[in-house]
Design an enzyme around this catalytic site. Structure first.
Site, PDB file in Angstrom:
ATOM      1  N   CYS B 238       0.842  -1.193   0.000  1.00  0.00           N
ATOM      2  CA  CYS B 238       0.000   0.000   0.000  1.00  0.00           C
ATOM      3  C   CYS B 238       0.876   1.242   0.000  1.00  0.00           C
ATOM      4  O   CYS B 238       1.541   1.538   0.976  1.00  0.00           O
ATOM      5  CB  CYS B 238      -0.903   0.028   1.221  1.00  0.00           C
ATOM      6  SG  CYS B 238      -1.872   1.550   1.318  1.00  0.00           S
ATOM      7  N   ASN B 247       2.697  -7.651  -0.409  1.00  0.00           N
ATOM      8  CA  ASN B 247       1.657  -8.662  -0.462  1.00  0.00           C
ATOM      9  C   ASN B 247       2.259 -10.049  -0.270  1.00  0.00           C
ATOM     10  O   ASN B 247       3.425 -10.281  -0.581  1.00  0.00           O
ATOM     11  CB  ASN B 247       0.974  -8.629  -1.835  1.00  0.00           C
ATOM     12  CG  ASN B 247       0.074  -7.433  -2.003  1.00  0.00           C
ATOM     13  OD1 ASN B 247      -0.903  -7.287  -1.278  1.00  0.00           O
ATOM     14  ND2 ASN B 247       0.412  -6.555  -2.925  1.00  0.00           N
TER      15      ASN B 247
END
Lengths: 305, 305
Positions: B238, B247
């Site tokens: 993010c 991720n």
């Protein structure tokens, strides 16, 4: 009182995987600092011939030093009865022998068949019992072997039971090759517990070779495992298993457990500070760990709070 | 039929975190190759103004292309109703909006309060229903916020329920900041399920910031989660949450699941080959993954076997 015992294996498993030799005084600083951070068990060295592992040549001195630290359980790895005698003489509280569940790996690693290993374990058990030293067997390559591939779970149970009959008091399942997955961890912990008793099947020694180390640790916790081996900075692995690398990182494991509300008795901030001692003694050696890189979450409170 | 749906988010979450713009043709090759490897859902782009995210400027073309791949569920991220209208027009099968559970993060990220976000969600739900497009809400920063610290679990449940009442059909719990731990994952999945119904609380979007990504995935599986987001090579994270990154890696996740005997429907060897397409299109960009580095265990058989 900690819910889970973290057994730090860096000074043995980590340092024997590195060609450079950490100075004895640096090892002592490392062990003392980790004990001060709350680590209650450390595998401090191994009694392998110095010609094979010069990194471990000072193990007797390290064991003697570690035994002066109050409350610390001092573990030494031994490859055979001769090493066990030396470790006991040095004053180790507990000794541990790796027993490869893959006979191919056993023959390659220590040039002993399974039958010969069981004879050695019986001899060591006698020495340990006489000296009132705790004796554990590490069931290595239990989750698969880089030479043989899959290892039969029945074979692991059978060899664990035979080791218990030969006098082994405690067992660790070791993912030497980084092949383990959480479902397999659960199955094998249950199976070995059924064979040797839950009170003896206490420990997992996990690698993070394929990134599953902490997931496997979680699976073990859910099966009632009470001791988890880990290595500061992820140092180490198994130099005899080609392609295998990377113990689970003590710092990441402690973060996971403390964040979950599982008490390790370890002050994570103090543990993170121990990295500087290792980094200073081994300049340029990579130290791993996600939590050390990312930092602690905002508002995170371990037992230090 | 797969036991678990892996939702690949790399072409959206991964590429929007990288300054360079992947050529449209390379995106198509990536998406087609992953679908051919057995991935059944891909978040292929986002309908954010190109002035903000030029990496996503070709999202309409990418959605249209992806919709030509048989059996692939094509998801687009939308920041607001305007983006939703564009995504629906482009033909996306499903749209997803991130809804930050931390109001501070929401105000910083999309300049909307929680009340304003719920109004936006109601508008989008109306658009989606009229177009018969599936509409999911991603409960972001659900496990903690780098600006606020811990996020109250009651608040997450309350906002999920309000979103469901506004017309959201499905929910993802998103560890935007990498703060989640397995115990928290289990608690929050259970709590949101109790609030919105198990059939709507299906998905986890996990990061590996502190190394706990796969352990958190395992915790979610044990609570009945049926969809796991992941990113090839771990691309993305993010960009609006300082210090957050990473991720979970699709390849490592698929390895874990297939090794456990959980069917993903994905051919892991074919999936590993997809990395070359991404690497060629983004030379020098680091691709993560333990399993890709270590290789598959000797004797490992995924569904390819």
């Amino acid at each position: 009182m900690a819910d889970i015992l973290i057994s730090e294996v860096g000074p043995r498993d980590g340092l024997q995987s590195i060609d450079r030799i950490m100075p004895t005084e640096a090892k002592k600083r490392w062990i003392a600092a980790e004990a001060a951070a709350g680590v209650r068990e450390i595998e401090v060295g191994s009694f392998v011939p110095p010609s094979l592992l010069p990194q471990m040549a000072d193990s007797a001195e390290i064991v003697a030093f570690a035994c002066t630290i109050p409350g610390l359980n001092v573990v030494a790895l031994v490859p055979n009865a001769k090493g066990a005698a030396r470790a006991i003489e040095a004053g180790a509280h507990a000794i541990s022998i790796p027993f490869s569940m893959s006979e191919t790996h056993s023959l390659k690693n220590v040039r002993k068949s399974h039958a010969q290993m069981l004879e050695e374990i019986a001899v060591i058990a006698g020495l340990a019992k006489a000296a009132r030293v705790h004796f554990a067997v590490g069931l290595s390559t239990a989750f698969g072997c880089t030479m043989e591939g899959p290892v039969e779970e029945d074979q692991v149970v059978r060899l664990a039971v035979a080791s218990a009959e030969a006098g082994a008091q405690e067992f660790s399942l070791s993912d030497t090759t980084g092949y383990a997955n959480p479902a397999q961890v659960k199955r094998l912990v249950r199976a070995v517990k059924a064979g040797v008793g839950a009170e003896r099947m206490t420990t997992l020694h996990l690698h993070n070779t394929r990134g599953l180390g902490l997931a496997n640790a979680l699976a073990g916790l859910e099966e009632g495992i009470t001791t988890l081996d880990a290595s500061l900075g992820g140092l180490g692995g198994c130099p005899f298993a080609p392609g295998a690398s990377g113990n689970i990182v003590t710092e990441d494991l402690v973060f996971m457990l403390e964040a979950m509300g599982v008490n390790t008795g370890i002050d994570l901030k103090a543990l993170l500070d121990v990295r500087a001692i290792v980094a200073e003694a081994l300049p340029g050696e990579p130290l791993y760990g996600f939590t050390p890189d990312a930092g602690l979450p905002l508002g995170f409170e371990g037992i230090a709070a």
